[in-house]
Structures are given as structure tokens and as C-alpha cells.
Design a protein around this motif. Structure first.
Motif, mmCIF file in Angstrom:
data_model
loop_
_atom_site.group_PDB
_atom_site.id
_atom_site.type_symbol
_atom_site.label_atom_id
_atom_site.label_comp_id
_atom_site.label_asym_id
_atom_site.label_seq_id
_atom_site.Cartn_x
_atom_site.Cartn_y
_atom_site.Cartn_z
ATOM 1 N N GLU A 76 7.997 2.824 -6.460
ATOM 2 C CA GLU A 76 8.401 1.476 -6.856
ATOM 3 C C GLU A 76 8.008 0.457 -5.793
ATOM 4 O OE1 GLU A 76 12.551 1.913 -7.477
ATOM 5 O OE2 GLU A 76 12.351 2.673 -9.536
ATOM 6 N N GLU A 77 8.180 0.838 -4.511
ATOM 7 C CA GLU A 77 7.793 -0.070 -3.433
ATOM 8 C C GLU A 77 6.283 -0.308 -3.427
ATOM 9 O OE1 GLU A 77 9.454 -1.905 -0.888
ATOM 10 O OE2 GLU A 77 10.907 -1.617 -2.486
ATOM 11 N N ALA A 78 5.516 0.749 -3.708
ATOM 12 C CA ALA A 78 4.061 0.591 -3.751
ATOM 13 C C ALA A 78 3.652 -0.359 -4.880
ATOM 14 C CB ALA A 78 3.391 1.950 -3.944
ATOM 15 N N HIS A 83 1.960 -6.314 -6.088
ATOM 16 C CA HIS A 83 2.133 -7.608 -6.747
ATOM 17 C C HIS A 83 2.637 -8.681 -5.784
ATOM 18 C CE1 HIS A 83 1.389 -6.056 -10.788
ATOM 19 N NE2 HIS A 83 2.140 -5.025 -10.486
ATOM 20 N N ARG A 84 2.949 -8.314 -4.552
ATOM 21 C CA ARG A 84 3.470 -9.272 -3.569
ATOM 22 C C ARG A 84 2.302 -9.929 -2.853
ATOM 23 N NH1 ARG A 84 5.801 -5.849 -0.175
ATOM 24 N NH2 ARG A 84 7.780 -5.746 -1.272
ATOM 25 N N THR A 85 2.218 -11.232 -2.912
ATOM 26 C CA THR A 85 1.119 -11.952 -2.271
ATOM 27 C C THR A 85 1.572 -12.490 -0.922
ATOM 28 O OG1 THR A 85 1.710 -14.099 -3.231
ATOM 29 C CG2 THR A 85 0.296 -12.643 -4.548
ATOM 30 N N LEU A 86 0.589 -12.815 -0.060
ATOM 31 C CA LEU A 86 0.918 -13.398 1.234
ATOM 32 C C LEU A 86 1.515 -14.787 1.079
ATOM 33 C CD1 LEU A 86 -2.046 -12.272 3.517
ATOM 34 C CD2 LEU A 86 0.288 -11.378 3.448
ATOM 35 N N ARG A 195 -2.360 -11.644 10.291
ATOM 36 C CA ARG A 195 -2.223 -11.935 8.860
ATOM 37 C C ARG A 195 -3.100 -11.041 7.985
ATOM 38 N NH1 ARG A 195 -0.094 -16.158 6.039
ATOM 39 N NH2 ARG A 195 -0.939 -16.580 3.955
ATOM 40 N N ASP A 196 -4.350 -10.871 8.366
ATOM 41 C CA ASP A 196 -5.247 -10.058 7.534
ATOM 42 C C ASP A 196 -4.800 -8.598 7.493
ATOM 43 O OD1 ASP A 196 -6.723 -12.294 7.019
ATOM 44 O OD2 ASP A 196 -8.268 -11.888 8.515
ATOM 45 N N HIS A 197 -4.377 -8.066 8.628
ATOM 46 C CA HIS A 197 -3.894 -6.686 8.656
ATOM 47 C C HIS A 197 -2.560 -6.555 7.931
ATOM 48 C CE1 HIS A 197 -6.532 -5.410 12.328
ATOM 49 N NE2 HIS A 197 -7.227 -5.580 11.218
ATOM 50 N N LEU A 198 -1.723 -7.602 7.991
ATOM 51 C CA LEU A 198 -0.482 -7.593 7.219
ATOM 52 C C LEU A 198 -0.790 -7.494 5.728
ATOM 53 C CD1 LEU A 198 2.587 -7.927 6.881
ATOM 54 C CD2 LEU A 198 2.236 -10.412 6.985
ATOM 55 N N GLY A 199 -1.838 -8.197 5.283
ATOM 56 C CA GLY A 199 -2.232 -8.100 3.882
ATOM 57 C C GLY A 199 -2.633 -6.689 3.505
#
Length: 233
Positions: A76-78, A83-86, A195-199
């Protein structure tokens, strides 16, 4: 008439079987009483083994249920991460961002994960253990993308790593690191998640996989120019 005779015969056979079973049970009971001193160790052993087997089965079943629920939660988390955007992450409060980071750690199999952020957090927002058992401390900074993480914030985290006697320090941010702070992180073994690695992490990459690209991914001078155009600085 024939049907009644067959029903009577069946009842007689059932009664005979019940009598035989009662007689057998009574005989067993008598034998137990007579030979109790000789057989009680075996009976006790059988009961103990039976109880241990039942307990082991119950623990195995409980473990399967817990593991099944854990797998479902991770799935569910995956799905949520996909669907979670930055942009949604940018709209979070600092506490919500810390909760997101803690959730991503749990998704990746980290254990003992808890949030410790607050007035007396000693420079750490999340603590826990990596899947390989090493301890970690995490600093979370949900800054505007136009901001830059300075070296002093990495130095503060390094001090927190020493304070908590952690094996790994992680700095997670929604923006980028300055060149000096990026070099400081690499020199001192701090995992700097910009930020990019967080994405990437948010979209399914594991935290440990990000350590393989630590200190990279922020691009050259042209990338920084595009970054400033995109975020206003």
C-alpha cells in the motif's frame, strides 16, 4: 414395516457401539489407575509435547499473519508513493515531512524507526536501524526548492551522529545542497538526499541504494541555471 425394522436395527447397532466405547474408556481408566505410577511420566511428557506443539503452531500462525499484514502495508505504501508528487511534499508541514521520511524508512525494511523531532531533538528528527542492523539518525529539512542547504547544517548533523553514537547520518531535504555542503557530506560519510534523490526514494528506490550515488545528481553549472530559473533563484 421393513423400514421400521431397519431403523430399529440401526439404533441397536449405535447403542452397541456406544456401549463398546464406554467399556473401552472404562477399561483404559482402570488401567491408568492401576498402572499410574508407571505410566504418568509418559502421559505428562505427551501432554507437555502436545502443549509445546500447539504453542509453536500458534506462534507460527501469528508470525504469518503479522508478516502478511506487513507485506500488505508495504504494498500500500508503494502504491501511495507512486502517486505522491514532490509538489504535494512541498505543501507538507515540517512534521508531516518527518512522518513521510519515517514511513519511507519503514517501507525499506528499517526497524525501530521513530520520530524525535522537537525543541530538544539534538539536531535529529528521525532515528532507527537500517535493514542490516546499523543505527541511523536523520535530519529532515522541508525547505522551499529555491533554498540551499549550507555546510553548517551538515556539521550540526555530524555532531548529532556523534551524540547518538549512530553508524550513519542522513540529511533529507526538498531542495539542493551547496557545493561545499555536498563535499562535506561525502568527506564525512553523511548520506545527502537532495530533491532529485528524494524523488527517486519517494518513487520506490531504497534508502541504501541512494548511498551508491551520494554526492552526485545535482548536475553541472547549466543544471544549476535551469534550477534557478525553475524555482526563482
Amino acid at each position: 414395516m421393513a423400514g421400521r425394522r431397519r431403523g430399529t436395527a440401526a439404533r441397536r447397532r449405535r447403542a452397541a457401539r456406544l456401549k463398546a466405547m464406554a467399556a473401552s474408556g472404562g477399561l483404559v481408566l482402570v488401567l491408568l489407575v492401576v498402572f499410574w505410577s508407571a505410566v504418568w511420566p509418559y502421559i505428562t511428557g505427551a501432554l507437555v509435547l502436545g502443549g509445546a506443539g500447539a504453542a509453536a503452531w500458534w506462534l507460527w500462525r501469528a508470525d504469518r499473519l503479522v508478516r502478511g499484514r506487513d507485506r500488505l502495508w508495504r504494498q500500500e505504501e508503494a502504491v501511495k508513493a507512486g502517486h505522491r508528487t514532490l509538489t504535494e511534499v512541498d505543501a507538507m508541514t515540517g512534521t508531516e515531512f518527518e512522518d513521510l521520511v519515517a514511513s519511507l524508512c519503514r517501507r525499506d525494511g528499517c526497524t525501530e524507526v521513530r520520530q524525535v523531532g522537537g525543541a530538544n531533538d539534538n539536531g535529529v528528527d528521525v532515528v532507527g536501524r537500517l535493514p542490516d542492523g546499523r543505527s541511523m539518525v536523520i535530519q529532515c529539512k522541508r525547505y522551499a526548492p529555491s533554498s540551499t542547504i549550507a555546510s553548517r547544517e551538515l556539521r550540526d548533523l555530524l555532531g548529532a551522529k556523534v551524540h547518538f553514537e549512530a553508524d550513519l547520518a542522513v540529511f533529507v531535504t526538498t531542495t539542493r545542497f551547496s557545493r561545499p555542503s555536498e563535499r562535506f557530506a561525502v568527506q564525512h560519510g553523511i548520506l545527502a538526499v537532495h530533491r532529485d534523490h528524494l524523488g527517486l526514494w519517494n518513487n520506490g528506490a531504497s534508502l541504501l541504494s541512494l548511498s551508491q550515488v551520494n554526492g552526485r545528481g545535482q548536475g553541472d553549472s547549466r543544471h544549476r541555471v535551469r534550477w534557478k530559473r525553475a524555482y526563482g533563484r
